[in-house]
Motif scaffolding. Sequence first.
Motif, PDB file in Angstrom:
ATOM      1  N   SER A 288       0.824  -1.211   0.000  1.00  0.00           N
ATOM      2  CA  SER A 288       0.000   0.000   0.000  1.00  0.00           C
ATOM      3  C   SER A 288       0.857   1.261   0.000  1.00  0.00           C
ATOM      4  O   SER A 288       0.552   2.227  -0.699  1.00  0.00           O
ATOM      5  CB  SER A 288      -0.931   0.009   1.228  1.00  0.00           C
ATOM      6  N   ILE A 289       1.938   1.243   0.779  1.00  0.00           N
ATOM      7  CA  ILE A 289       2.817   2.406   0.836  1.00  0.00           C
ATOM      8  C   ILE A 289       3.480   2.650  -0.513  1.00  0.00           C
ATOM      9  O   ILE A 289       3.509   3.781  -1.022  1.00  0.00           O
ATOM     10  CB  ILE A 289       3.900   2.216   1.915  1.00  0.00           C
ATOM     11  N   VAL A 290       4.018   1.588  -1.098  1.00  0.00           N
ATOM     12  CA  VAL A 290       4.732   1.724  -2.369  1.00  0.00           C
ATOM     13  C   VAL A 290       3.798   2.222  -3.465  1.00  0.00           C
ATOM     14  O   VAL A 290       4.200   3.001  -4.339  1.00  0.00           O
ATOM     15  CB  VAL A 290       5.361   0.373  -2.776  1.00  0.00           C
ATOM     16  N   ALA A 291       2.549   1.789  -3.419  1.00  0.00           N
ATOM     17  CA  ALA A 291       1.594   2.185  -4.461  1.00  0.00           C
ATOM     18  C   ALA A 291       1.102   3.618  -4.302  1.00  0.00           C
ATOM     19  O   ALA A 291       0.512   4.167  -5.245  1.00  0.00           O
ATOM     20  CB  ALA A 291       0.400   1.223  -4.454  1.00  0.00           C
ATOM     21  N   MET A 292       1.348   4.236  -3.153  1.00  0.00           N
ATOM     22  CA  MET A 292       0.791   5.555  -2.895  1.00  0.00           C
ATOM     23  C   MET A 292       1.132   6.603  -3.961  1.00  0.00           C
ATOM     24  O   MET A 292       0.243   7.317  -4.425  1.00  0.00           O
ATOM     25  CB  MET A 292       1.238   6.060  -1.517  1.00  0.00           C
ATOM     26  N   PRO A 293       2.404   6.743  -4.372  1.00  0.00           N
ATOM     27  CA  PRO A 293       2.698   7.746  -5.402  1.00  0.00           C
ATOM     28  C   PRO A 293       1.955   7.474  -6.706  1.00  0.00           C
ATOM     29  O   PRO A 293       1.438   8.402  -7.347  1.00  0.00           O
ATOM     30  CB  PRO A 293       4.219   7.631  -5.600  1.00  0.00           C
ATOM     31  N   ALA A 294       1.887   6.208  -7.105  1.00  0.00           N
ATOM     32  CA  ALA A 294       1.199   5.858  -8.346  1.00  0.00           C
ATOM     33  C   ALA A 294      -0.305   6.079  -8.234  1.00  0.00           C
ATOM     34  O   ALA A 294      -0.955   6.519  -9.194  1.00  0.00           O
ATOM     35  CB  ALA A 294       1.499   4.406  -8.718  1.00  0.00           C
ATOM     36  N   ILE A 295      -0.876   5.789  -7.070  1.00  0.00           N
ATOM     37  CA  ILE A 295      -2.311   6.008  -6.865  1.00  0.00           C
ATOM     38  C   ILE A 295      -2.629   7.499  -6.895  1.00  0.00           C
ATOM     39  O   ILE A 295      -3.653   7.924  -7.458  1.00  0.00           O
ATOM     40  CB  ILE A 295      -2.763   5.373  -5.545  1.00  0.00           C
ATOM     41  N   ALA A 296      -1.768   8.304  -6.298  1.00  0.00           N
ATOM     42  CA  ALA A 296      -1.962   9.753  -6.347  1.00  0.00           C
ATOM     43  C   ALA A 296      -1.948  10.250  -7.789  1.00  0.00           C
ATOM     44  O   ALA A 296      -2.773  11.084  -8.185  1.00  0.00           O
ATOM     45  CB  ALA A 296      -0.881  10.460  -5.532  1.00  0.00           C
ATOM     46  N   MET A 297      -1.020   9.730  -8.592  1.00  0.00           N
ATOM     47  CA  MET A 297      -0.965  10.113  -9.996  1.00  0.00           C
ATOM     48  C   MET A 297      -2.188   9.609 -10.745  1.00  0.00           C
ATOM     49  O   MET A 297      -2.690  10.267 -11.660  1.00  0.00           O
ATOM     50  CB  MET A 297       0.323   9.579 -10.625  1.00  0.00           C
ATOM     51  N   MET A 298      -2.691   8.434 -10.392  1.00  0.00           N
ATOM     52  CA  MET A 298      -3.907   7.911 -11.011  1.00  0.00           C
ATOM     53  C   MET A 298      -5.086   8.847 -10.758  1.00  0.00           C
ATOM     54  O   MET A 298      -5.873   9.145 -11.664  1.00  0.00           O
ATOM     55  CB  MET A 298      -4.219   6.519 -10.461  1.00  0.00           C
ATOM     56  N   MET A 299      -5.228   9.311  -9.523  1.00  0.00           N
ATOM     57  CA  MET A 299      -6.321  10.227  -9.194  1.00  0.00           C
ATOM     58  C   MET A 299      -6.179  11.543  -9.949  1.00  0.00           C
ATOM     59  O   MET A 299      -7.166  12.115 -10.428  1.00  0.00           O
ATOM     60  CB  MET A 299      -6.348  10.477  -7.684  1.00  0.00           C
ATOM     61  N   ALA A 300      -4.939  12.030 -10.049  1.00  0.00           N
ATOM     62  CA  ALA A 300      -4.698  13.260 -10.799  1.00  0.00           C
ATOM     63  C   ALA A 300      -5.055  13.067 -12.263  1.00  0.00           C
ATOM     64  O   ALA A 300      -5.729  13.913 -12.878  1.00  0.00           O
ATOM     65  CB  ALA A 300      -3.236  13.688 -10.655  1.00  0.00           C
ATOM     66  N   ALA A 301      -4.623  11.944 -12.844  1.00  0.00           N
ATOM     67  CA  ALA A 301      -4.918  11.661 -14.245  1.00  0.00           C
ATOM     68  C   ALA A 301      -6.418  11.550 -14.479  1.00  0.00           C
ATOM     69  O   ALA A 301      -6.945  12.025 -15.500  1.00  0.00           O
ATOM     70  CB  ALA A 301      -4.222  10.371 -14.677  1.00  0.00           C
ATOM     71  N   SER A 302      -7.129  10.943 -13.533  1.00  0.00           N
ATOM     72  CA  SER A 302      -8.575  10.774 -13.664  1.00  0.00           C
ATOM     73  C   SER A 302      -9.293  12.124 -13.675  1.00  0.00           C
ATOM     74  O   SER A 302     -10.151  12.385 -14.526  1.00  0.00           O
ATOM     75  CB  SER A 302      -9.096   9.907 -12.514  1.00  0.00           C
ATOM     76  N   THR A 303      -8.939  13.007 -12.739  1.00  0.00           N
ATOM     77  CA  THR A 303      -9.600  14.305 -12.659  1.00  0.00           C
ATOM     78  C   THR A 303      -9.254  15.185 -13.851  1.00  0.00           C
ATOM     79  O   THR A 303     -10.132  15.855 -14.414  1.00  0.00           O
ATOM     80  CB  THR A 303      -9.225  15.018 -11.343  1.00  0.00           C
ATOM     81  N   LEU A 304      -7.985  15.210 -14.249  1.00  0.00           N
ATOM     82  CA  LEU A 304      -7.607  16.012 -15.415  1.00  0.00           C
ATOM     83  C   LEU A 304      -8.316  15.505 -16.669  1.00  0.00           C
ATOM     84  O   LEU A 304      -8.773  16.303 -17.498  1.00  0.00           O
ATOM     85  CB  LEU A 304      -6.094  15.983 -15.623  1.00  0.00           C
ATOM     86  N   THR A 305      -8.431  14.186 -16.806  1.00  0.00           N
ATOM     87  CA  THR A 305      -9.137  13.617 -17.949  1.00  0.00           C
ATOM     88  C   THR A 305     -10.604  14.030 -17.941  1.00  0.00           C
ATOM     89  O   THR A 305     -11.148  14.475 -18.958  1.00  0.00           O
ATOM     90  CB  THR A 305      -9.027  12.085 -17.939  1.00  0.00           C
ATOM     91  N   ALA A 306     -11.265  13.870 -16.794  1.00  0.00           N
ATOM     92  CA  ALA A 306     -12.690  14.188 -16.702  1.00  0.00           C
ATOM     93  C   ALA A 306     -12.958  15.668 -16.963  1.00  0.00           C
ATOM     94  O   ALA A 306     -13.875  16.028 -17.711  1.00  0.00           O
ATOM     95  CB  ALA A 306     -13.226  13.790 -15.324  1.00  0.00           C
ATOM     96  N   GLN A 307     -12.156  16.552 -16.353  1.00  0.00           N
ATOM     97  CA  GLN A 307     -12.365  17.983 -16.568  1.00  0.00           C
ATOM     98  C   GLN A 307     -12.162  18.361 -18.030  1.00  0.00           C
ATOM     99  O   GLN A 307     -12.941  19.127 -18.606  1.00  0.00           O
ATOM    100  CB  GLN A 307     -11.433  18.808 -15.674  1.00  0.00           C
ATOM    101  N   ASN A 308     -11.114  17.838 -18.646  1.00  0.00           N
ATOM    102  CA  ASN A 308     -10.824  18.207 -20.026  1.00  0.00           C
ATOM    103  C   ASN A 308     -11.835  17.619 -21.007  1.00  0.00           C
ATOM    104  O   ASN A 308     -12.191  18.266 -21.994  1.00  0.00           O
ATOM    105  CB  ASN A 308      -9.397  17.789 -20.396  1.00  0.00           C
ATOM    106  N   LEU A 309     -12.310  16.409 -20.744  1.00  0.00           N
ATOM    107  CA  LEU A 309     -13.380  15.876 -21.586  1.00  0.00           C
ATOM    108  C   LEU A 309     -14.661  16.675 -21.395  1.00  0.00           C
ATOM    109  O   LEU A 309     -15.397  16.914 -22.355  1.00  0.00           O
ATOM    110  CB  LEU A 309     -13.613  14.398 -21.266  1.00  0.00           C
ATOM    111  N   GLY A 310     -14.930  17.090 -20.147  1.00  0.00           N
ATOM    112  CA  GLY A 310     -16.102  17.916 -19.903  1.00  0.00           C
ATOM    113  C   GLY A 310     -16.043  19.240 -20.636  1.00  0.00           C
ATOM    114  O   GLY A 310     -17.054  19.774 -21.085  1.00  0.00           O
TER     115      GLY A 310
END
Length: 463
Positions: A288-310
């Motif tokens: 879980s600790i090791v995945a934290m940076p990648a999960i944070a980037m996943m959330m960022a990618a998800s929001t940027l994708t959704a906002q830009n598609l919107g």
Amino acid sequence: MKPSFGKDFTTGSIPRHLVRFALPILIGNLLATGYSIINAIWVGKLLGKDAVGAVAVSFPIFLGTVALCSGATLASSILVAKAYGAKDHAVIQRVVNHSWSIALILILTVTAGGYLLSDSLIRLMGTPEEIQSLAAGYLRISFVGFAGLYLSYLVSSVLRGVGDTVVPLLFVILSTVVNAVLDPVLIMGLAGLPELGLNGAALASLIATVLTTVMGILYVKRKYKGEPIHPTRLEFDGKAVAEILKLGLPSFVQQMLLSMGYAFITVFVNGYGAAAIAAFGVASRLDSIVAMPAIAMMMAASTLTAQNLGAGKGERIKDVLKWGIVINIPVIVVVSAVCVSFPEAVMRIFVREQDVISSGVDYLRIVGAGYLFFIFFYVSNGIINGAGKTVSTLIISFISLCVIRIPLAALLSHTSLGLRGIWAAIVISFAVTTASSLLYYASGRWLPDRGRSGAKPHRMAAE
């Protein structure tokens, strides 16, 4: 015209937006993981390997509640982000109102059901008899805290949808501090309080979560007074609920598959005794600790994708993938190298028993190298989810866990590899997830139906 609240990611530098969005999430996730890390350290040092094993057995079930929280609230975040990109405040408010209605139903159902079924769930896991009582008591208290856990996820998901990741970080900091202080007090019975042992660790997390969630909700209502990110009333329109569930249910099932994957692996590991169970419990938290940076980037990618598609700016998404991977590389590589090169030192942070450490060392040497796959698939999955294609990431997870990890772990654990075979199956499943996610991204099937460069946002009717 920019909205009067939140952060607009539809213009400006993609890498700058990714870092600014992901960094508070990363810090917050690390601190949130500090809940389980602090518990693991205190439990391991003060109560011994039986208590560590009890927490390890409960962990997959706890992951199931986290799966429900993150899966159900992901839909809220995506819909809010798309409406925010389209500058449609009425839709944001409607999403928020319905999300809170769904939250109340889930909280009542899960809390009551989980509390009553804790003993049965622990036995179903094939838990050794000597730690069943410890594990069931720990799990019951965890279920009581589900309300605070879910509401904290919901508030944070809505804030992420409008680009605010700093306020949720403040709540996590406070919660972790409270948890760190209460853990030894309640475990050992300091300051005149009764000695609660393992139940004290669970109670410390419960108190910290509930306290900071209540304070967080009150703070958000004051900071965003008059803005559509907190509920004005409870709504339960069938079409609106169906739209939230259409996005949220696949994500929830995906997270549940992950939890089930850990549950099955735990069952396989149980056959190797308490030391192996304790080692896997510690290693799961390290994952879980090791995945934290990648999960944070996943959330960022998800929001940027959704906002830009919107906003009809789908052409910006290719840079989200590129820069997300580039930013991930140095962080994940360093963490992976530490786990592979110094596994014994890492294990000794959590436990003292040499048999537990030895099992954990094998895990880190094998699975630690597989952490490198996190660099890629979390970013591509974030984009796919942000585009609303949560069924696709569900299918990817199903293949990885149910077709590859679980059957392969069952097979290899009965060979001369033993425990090492289970660890190898985990790494192979990481590779399959990465290949599947990147191939789906490359296919372009996640793009909106109206074209690659921009489409009308997927919107919830506001009337």
